[in-house]
Design a protein around this motif. Structure first.
Motif, PDB file in Angstrom:
ATOM      1  N   UNK A   8     -11.909  45.584  64.002  1.00 36.28           N
ATOM      2  CA  UNK A   8     -11.044  46.185  63.067  1.00 36.28           C
ATOM      3  C   UNK A   8     -11.722  46.757  61.939  1.00 36.28           C
ATOM      4  N   UNK A   9     -11.283  48.046  61.347  1.00 33.38           N
ATOM      5  CA  UNK A   9     -11.925  48.382  60.320  1.00 33.38           C
ATOM      6  C   UNK A   9     -11.028  47.631  59.068  1.00 33.38           C
ATOM      7  N   UNK A  69      -4.400  47.476  67.442  1.00 32.78           N
ATOM      8  CA  UNK A  69      -4.518  47.659  65.968  1.00 32.78           C
ATOM      9  C   UNK A  69      -6.184  48.111  65.687  1.00 32.78           C
ATOM     10  N   UNK A  70      -6.339  49.243  64.969  1.00 39.61           N
ATOM     11  CA  UNK A  70      -7.771  49.663  64.549  1.00 39.61           C
ATOM     12  C   UNK A  70      -8.053  49.340  63.462  1.00 39.61           C
ATOM     13  N   UNK A  71      -7.307  49.178  62.289  1.00 36.63           N
ATOM     14  CA  UNK A  71      -7.363  49.049  61.090  1.00 36.63           C
ATOM     15  C   UNK A  71      -6.582  47.827  60.410  1.00 36.63           C
ATOM     16  N   UNK A  72      -7.082  47.113  59.529  1.00 43.13           N
ATOM     17  CA  UNK A  72      -6.405  46.193  59.043  1.00 43.13           C
ATOM     18  C   UNK A  72      -6.309  46.305  57.208  1.00 43.13           C
ATOM     19  N   UNK A 117     -14.322  39.824  56.336  1.00 42.05           N
ATOM     20  CA  UNK A 117     -14.983  40.519  56.686  1.00 42.05           C
ATOM     21  C   UNK A 117     -15.037  42.141  56.529  1.00 42.05           C
ATOM     22  N   UNK A 118     -14.703  42.306  55.087  1.00 45.96           N
ATOM     23  CA  UNK A 118     -14.138  43.644  54.584  1.00 45.96           C
ATOM     24  C   UNK A 118     -15.258  44.727  54.651  1.00 45.96           C
ATOM     25  N   UNK A 211     -14.569  54.004  64.237  1.00 48.46           N
ATOM     26  CA  UNK A 211     -13.012  54.415  64.487  1.00 48.46           C
ATOM     27  C   UNK A 211     -12.911  55.813  64.763  1.00 48.46           C
ATOM     28  N   UNK A 212     -13.793  56.550  64.752  1.00 51.41           N
ATOM     29  CA  UNK A 212     -13.953  57.983  64.903  1.00 51.41           C
ATOM     30  C   UNK A 212     -14.088  58.131  66.410  1.00 51.41           C
ATOM     31  N   UNK A 213     -15.089  57.435  66.919  1.00 53.85           N
ATOM     32  CA  UNK A 213     -15.208  57.260  68.308  1.00 53.85           C
ATOM     33  C   UNK A 213     -14.337  56.869  69.071  1.00 53.85           C
ATOM     34  N   UNK A 214     -13.508  56.147  68.666  1.00 51.93           N
ATOM     35  CA  UNK A 214     -12.390  55.201  69.361  1.00 51.93           C
ATOM     36  C   UNK A 214     -11.270  56.136  69.617  1.00 51.93           C
ATOM     37  N   UNK A 215     -11.084  57.092  68.595  1.00 54.34           N
ATOM     38  CA  UNK A 215     -10.066  58.166  68.692  1.00 54.34           C
ATOM     39  C   UNK A 215      -8.771  57.603  68.599  1.00 54.34           C
ATOM     40  N   UNK A 216      -7.802  58.656  68.299  1.00 53.29           N
ATOM     41  CA  UNK A 216      -6.255  58.216  68.292  1.00 53.29           C
ATOM     42  C   UNK A 216      -5.788  59.661  68.593  1.00 53.29           C
TER      43      UNK A 216
END
Length: 314
Positions: A8-9, A69-72, A117-118, A211-216
């Motif tokens: 996750x980001x 969940x891609x972002x925390x 792990x920020x 994150x960009x490559x994972x897409x949404x």
């Protein structure tokens, strides 16, 4: 299995970077911690107004969905736990999902970046930002008073970065500071095919690329390099990004022109730069944060200002 933030980001953010707590902070700065805590308790059900990084956080969280969940986002604050209740209620009132927070009641919060792990730490406290950078974490001091991000791109996170001492190390900037613009241009032309060393924000750019490559299906990401470099020094910056396998969507090589007006047109949710002068100008137009890294932030401020005034690369 225990919970994990792997893949996750991870964004760690102080309460003042996320919300407008400036009125409350004025009371906190008087040293009357009890009065500050009481004020926050009295305002427990009063949602705080958005802060400088609010738009960035809300849009990044939109990358999450029921399946993944891609972002925390984690609140990492010098606030006390009582005040933390108001932060979480303000988050909920804004329609965001933030589940984790660390409230240290005045103690240094940056030490918790390692277990998180920020990939990014945003704070209004310059000392905390410098400590985080020293530990190797991308970090910036938000420019309190910056305007809110524009609303023209509700489905796109837009982030802009300076180059030297932000995405890249300050190797070239040191040449410029010591020998001037002509020497800088010659140095970069000679080393055009040699990638620049990693800067403090390279890990964030890499995480954003993933994150960009994972897409949404509901949110996109657009990045920009906004630098005072100009031709021929532009080539080394581009080749460095190619070497990393990480691209940016836009690149602005401004050759000393003020960045603020260009950023106003790009409309980022956040802009990162290592020079306070650039941040002060940018913060008239867009949310911005100062990265206290590189030679510019270790030299005496008066000397740096004088050198900038003598050059068209400022």
């Amino acid at each position: 299995m225990p919970a994990t933030l792997q893949d996750q980001l991870v964004v760690a953010i102080s309460s003042r970077a996320l919300f407008d707590f400036e009125e409350e902070n004025c009371l906190f700065e008087t040293g009357d911690a009890a009065a500050y805590m009481q004020l926050q308790l009295e305002r427990l059900d009063v949602p705080a107004r958005p802060g400088v990084a609010f738009s960035l956080v809300k849009k990044l969280l939109a990358f999450n969905d029921a399946a993944q969940r891609r972002v925390e986002v984690v609140v990492l604050s010098r606030n006390d736990p009582v005040s933390g209740m108001r932060v979480f209620r303000s988050v909920a009132a804004a329609g965001m999902t933030v589940e984790r927070g660390v409230f240290t009641q005045g103690r240094d919060p940056f030490r918790y970046l390692r277990p998180l792990g920020a990939h990014l730490f945003l704070s209004a406290n310059e000392a905390d930002v410098r400590q985080a950078l020293g530990l190797g974490f991308p970090a910036a001091r938000v420019a309190i008073g910056s305007p809110q991000a524009g609303s023209n791109h509700p489905d796109e996170v837009r982030i802009a970065f300076d180059g030297d001492a932000v995405l890249f190390a300050d190797e070239a900037e040191r040449v410029y500071q010591a020998k001037g613009l002509a020497a800088f241009q010659k140095h970069e032309k000679l080393k055009a095919e040699l990638p620049l060393p990693d800067g403090p924000f390279k890990p964030l750019l890499a995480a954003l690329h993933r994150l960009q490559q994972a897409g949404s299906p509901v949110m996109r990401l657009r990045t920009a390099l906004v630098t005072a470099r100009s031709a021929p020094a532009h080539e080394r910056a581009i080749r460095t990004l190619m070497h990393w396998g990480v691209g940016v969507d836009e690149a602005m090589f401004l050759g000393g022109l003020p960045k603020g007006e260009f950023l106003r047109e790009f409309e980022p949710d956040f802009f990162f730069d290592d020079q306070t002068g650039h941040i002060e100008h940018a913060a008239r137009h867009v949310p911005a944060g100062h990265v206290a890294a590189g030679v510019t932030n270790s030299a005496p401020a008066a000397e740096t200002t004088a050198r900038r005034a003598r050059s068209n690369r400022a």
